[in-house]
Design a protein around this motif. Structure first.
Motif, mmCIF file in Angstrom:
data_model
loop_
_atom_site.group_PDB
_atom_site.id
_atom_site.type_symbol
_atom_site.label_atom_id
_atom_site.label_comp_id
_atom_site.label_asym_id
_atom_site.label_seq_id
_atom_site.Cartn_x
_atom_site.Cartn_y
_atom_site.Cartn_z
ATOM 1 N N CYS A 244 80.390 -20.839 -53.034
ATOM 2 C CA CYS A 244 79.645 -19.784 -53.735
ATOM 3 C C CYS A 244 78.127 -20.004 -53.617
ATOM 4 O O CYS A 244 77.355 -19.039 -53.639
ATOM 5 C CB CYS A 244 80.053 -19.733 -55.205
ATOM 6 S SG CYS A 244 81.823 -19.427 -55.467
ATOM 7 N N SER A 245 77.709 -21.273 -53.501
ATOM 8 C CA SER A 245 76.278 -21.560 -53.400
ATOM 9 C C SER A 245 75.739 -21.255 -52.007
ATOM 10 O O SER A 245 74.523 -21.209 -51.800
ATOM 11 C CB SER A 245 76.012 -23.035 -53.738
ATOM 12 O OG SER A 245 76.613 -23.884 -52.772
ATOM 13 N N LEU A 246 76.628 -21.045 -51.051
ATOM 14 C CA LEU A 246 76.203 -20.748 -49.683
ATOM 15 C C LEU A 246 76.059 -19.250 -49.443
ATOM 16 O O LEU A 246 75.860 -18.810 -48.314
ATOM 17 C CB LEU A 246 77.227 -21.329 -48.689
ATOM 18 C CG LEU A 246 77.500 -22.831 -48.811
ATOM 19 C CD1 LEU A 246 78.592 -23.260 -47.838
ATOM 20 C CD2 LEU A 246 76.224 -23.625 -48.570
ATOM 21 N N GLY A 247 76.151 -18.455 -50.510
ATOM 22 C CA GLY A 247 76.164 -16.998 -50.369
ATOM 23 C C GLY A 247 77.521 -16.479 -50.795
ATOM 24 O O GLY A 247 78.528 -17.178 -50.656
ATOM 25 N N ASN A 248 77.551 -15.274 -51.336
ATOM 26 C CA ASN A 248 78.813 -14.740 -51.865
ATOM 27 C C ASN A 248 79.779 -14.402 -50.727
ATOM 28 O O ASN A 248 79.560 -13.455 -49.968
ATOM 29 C CB ASN A 248 78.521 -13.485 -52.697
ATOM 30 C CG ASN A 248 79.759 -13.028 -53.467
ATOM 31 O OD1 ASN A 248 80.832 -13.611 -53.346
ATOM 32 N ND2 ASN A 248 79.605 -11.983 -54.259
ATOM 33 N N PRO A 249 80.872 -15.171 -50.570
ATOM 34 C CA PRO A 249 81.836 -14.874 -49.510
ATOM 35 C C PRO A 249 82.802 -13.746 -49.879
ATOM 36 O O PRO A 249 83.648 -13.359 -49.078
ATOM 37 C CB PRO A 249 82.591 -16.200 -49.347
ATOM 38 C CG PRO A 249 82.548 -16.805 -50.701
ATOM 39 C CD PRO A 249 81.255 -16.375 -51.332
ATOM 40 N N CYS A 256 81.980 -14.660 -56.847
ATOM 41 C CA CYS A 256 82.601 -15.884 -56.340
ATOM 42 C C CYS A 256 82.684 -16.931 -57.445
ATOM 43 O O CYS A 256 81.734 -17.136 -58.196
ATOM 44 C CB CYS A 256 81.774 -16.414 -55.161
ATOM 45 S SG CYS A 256 82.397 -17.950 -54.457
ATOM 46 N N LYS A 257 83.831 -17.593 -57.552
ATOM 47 C CA LYS A 257 83.999 -18.708 -58.490
ATOM 48 C C LYS A 257 84.494 -19.914 -57.705
ATOM 49 O O LYS A 257 85.551 -19.874 -57.072
ATOM 50 C CB LYS A 257 85.007 -18.340 -59.582
ATOM 51 C CG LYS A 257 85.197 -19.468 -60.597
ATOM 52 C CD LYS A 257 86.245 -19.100 -61.635
ATOM 53 C CE LYS A 257 86.465 -20.238 -62.618
ATOM 54 N NZ LYS A 257 87.520 -19.909 -63.615
ATOM 55 N N ASN A 258 83.755 -20.978 -57.729
ATOM 56 C CA ASN A 258 84.121 -22.171 -56.969
ATOM 57 C C ASN A 258 85.290 -22.900 -57.631
ATOM 58 O O ASN A 258 85.377 -23.015 -58.856
ATOM 59 C CB ASN A 258 82.924 -23.120 -56.860
ATOM 60 C CG ASN A 258 83.212 -24.275 -55.904
ATOM 61 O OD1 ASN A 258 83.534 -24.051 -54.753
ATOM 62 N ND2 ASN A 258 83.096 -25.493 -56.403
ATOM 63 N N TRP A 262 88.222 -25.087 -52.668
ATOM 64 C CA TRP A 262 88.242 -23.687 -52.209
ATOM 65 C C TRP A 262 87.429 -22.845 -53.188
ATOM 66 O O TRP A 262 86.632 -23.353 -53.957
ATOM 67 C CB TRP A 262 89.676 -23.186 -52.085
ATOM 68 C CG TRP A 262 89.841 -21.968 -51.214
ATOM 69 C CD1 TRP A 262 90.475 -20.811 -51.542
ATOM 70 C CD2 TRP A 262 89.366 -21.770 -49.884
ATOM 71 N NE1 TRP A 262 90.434 -19.905 -50.509
ATOM 72 C CE2 TRP A 262 89.749 -20.480 -49.474
ATOM 73 C CE3 TRP A 262 88.630 -22.564 -48.998
ATOM 74 C CZ2 TRP A 262 89.442 -19.942 -48.226
ATOM 75 C CZ3 TRP A 262 88.322 -22.036 -47.744
ATOM 76 C CH2 TRP A 262 88.721 -20.740 -47.368
ATOM 77 N N TYR A 263 87.639 -21.526 -53.198
ATOM 78 C CA TYR A 263 86.939 -20.635 -54.116
ATOM 79 C C TYR A 263 87.832 -19.450 -54.447
ATOM 80 O O TYR A 263 88.836 -19.200 -53.764
ATOM 81 C CB TYR A 263 85.615 -20.143 -53.516
ATOM 82 C CG TYR A 263 85.783 -19.264 -52.290
ATOM 83 C CD1 TYR A 263 85.860 -17.875 -52.412
ATOM 84 C CD2 TYR A 263 85.878 -19.812 -51.017
ATOM 85 C CE1 TYR A 263 86.029 -17.072 -51.294
ATOM 86 C CE2 TYR A 263 86.044 -19.017 -49.901
ATOM 87 C CZ TYR A 263 86.115 -17.645 -50.040
ATOM 88 O OH TYR A 263 86.287 -16.851 -48.932
#
Length: 411
Positions: A244-249, A256-258, A262-263
């Protein structure tokens, strides 16, 4: 054409081969001797149930003491054995029925030679192993009841189950429990590491969840390779990646919830256009039809604020969550363009009424015209002496106009 017919034939042939293979495989899996032993175990279990059911029974004649003195003890009688046999035959299994029919005399022999004489011979040993020959002693298998792989004492090193154990079927090979592999289940599977091993015992432990394959202990530092969702660092070993910290996948209006390794993607509130959590107070922006009020996104009532575009002559504004709709007034319906138009039924009904009214007016006009012409002909004959032929013509014209004129109108 020949090509397609040939191709279809080949396709059918391949499917037929696959069908035969699948049938063979399924047949091979169902070892008939294993099934027979299971049926015999059911018979043994039901035999013991029958003993319990008849433990407090009697001959049923009414005079128990006299019957016991004359006929002997009911507990050891043929009557009780027959009742138990009848109970055995009520078992709902074809294989068990077949064994009972084939070896019923062995049950009778067991009753009189061992049960009545109170020997220590076990019913299962006597019936299923020695006489019916469908089962084997514990930790043995096959037609001759040979020891399972690893021996009778510790088959499969106690880390698996011998295939066919206790039956006249099976292969005797080891079906290892989770975490163990090998012919005797004495090796660690992928994702497990060896904790202890000697000649008789093997102990395997699960690797840390951060490891993709193998490891040497249960920490994230000894993984041979980090699993998906993890990356190696000197400080933490295989450490969780915060996707989630790398951009909303997540796509669309989801946040996004980490999670560990996984997420997850969670849907934002309807009032939000992007969010950081649950609820209208966690919106990044308000969605269309909403505005920020007291720290959260609230619905805009377009109807109350007169910001709608409804045609008030034919429709009424109705507010909905995040939007509004133009509800057609009574007598109107929406067309494909969502415009309110008159109901077709009402329009056609008015046309019918109008047409009937016109037809009535036309007929009344023709009737008046008929009387005028008839009157002219009659008066002319009486007052002016019209020749009979002229009067007849005028009368004929009046009748013709009325009759055929009304007929054409109706058509």
């Amino acid at each position: 054409m020949y090509f397609w017919n040939s191709l279809s034939s080949k396709y059918l042939a391949i499917n037929f081969v696959f069908l035969l293979v699948s049938v063979y495989a399924s047949t091979k899996e169902e070892d008939p001797m294993i099934k027979k032993c299971e049926a015999c175990r059911n018979i043994e279990e039901r035999y013991r149930e029958g003993l319990k059911r008849t433990a407090k029974g009697n001959y049923g004649g009414g005079n128990t003491n006299w019957e016991e003195n004359k006929l002997g003890s009911y507990a050891l009688s043929e009557t009780r054995m027959t009742e138990i046999l009848e109970y055995l035959y009520k078992i709902e299994d074809k294989t068990a029925h077949s064994l009972l029919e084939q070896f019923e005399d062995r049950i009778e022999n067991f009753w009189f030679k061992h049960f009545v004489k109170k020997t220590r011979v076990d019913f299962f040993q006597y019936f299923c192993i020695t006489n019916a020959k469908v089962c084997c002693p514990k930790n043995t298998y096959g037609p001759t009841c040979q020891p399972c792989h690893g021996g009778k004492e510790r088959p499969c090193k106690k880390r698996g189950k011998c295939i066919g154990e206790g039956t006249r079927g099976g292969s005797g090979k080891c079906n290892c429990t989770d975490g163990y592999v090998g012919e005797l289940c004495d090796e660690c599977d992928v994702g497990f590491y060896l904790g202890y091993k000697n000649e008789t015992h093997t102990v395997c432990h699960l690797c840390h969840k951060a490891c993709k394959t193998s490891c040497t202990d249960n920490t994230p530092f000894t993984c041979d390779e980090c699993g998906q969702g993890w990356k190696y660092s000197d400080e933490y070993g295989c450490d969780d990646i915060n996707e989630c910290s790398l951009g909303n996948p997540c796509n669309g209006n989801f946040r996004c919830k980490n999670t560990v390794g996984w997420y997850e993607c969670h849907r934002c509130d309807l009032s939000c256009d992007g969010c950081t959590g649950n609820g209208p107070e966690k919106c990044i922006r308000c969605a269309d039809g909403y505005r920020p009020v007291d720290g959260k996104c609230s619905d805009i009532d377009e109807c109350a604020e007169n910001t709608d575009d409804c045609d008030t002559e034919v429709s009424t504004c109705e507010n909905l969550e995040g939007k509004y709709t133009c509800k057609c007034n009574e007598g109107y319906v929406q067309d494909k363009n969502k415009d309110c138009i008159k109901k077709l039924k009402d329009i056609s009904l008015k046309k019918k009424k109008s047409k009937k009214s016109e037809e009535g007016n036309d007929k009344r006009g023709l009737l008046v015209y008929f009387f005028i012409l008839t009157g002219i002909g009659t008066m002319g004959r009486l007052m002016h002496g019209y020749p009979p032929a002229v009067a007849i013509i005028l009368l004929w014209l009046g009748g013709y106009t009325f009759w055929f004129g009304s007929e054409n109108d109706s058509l």
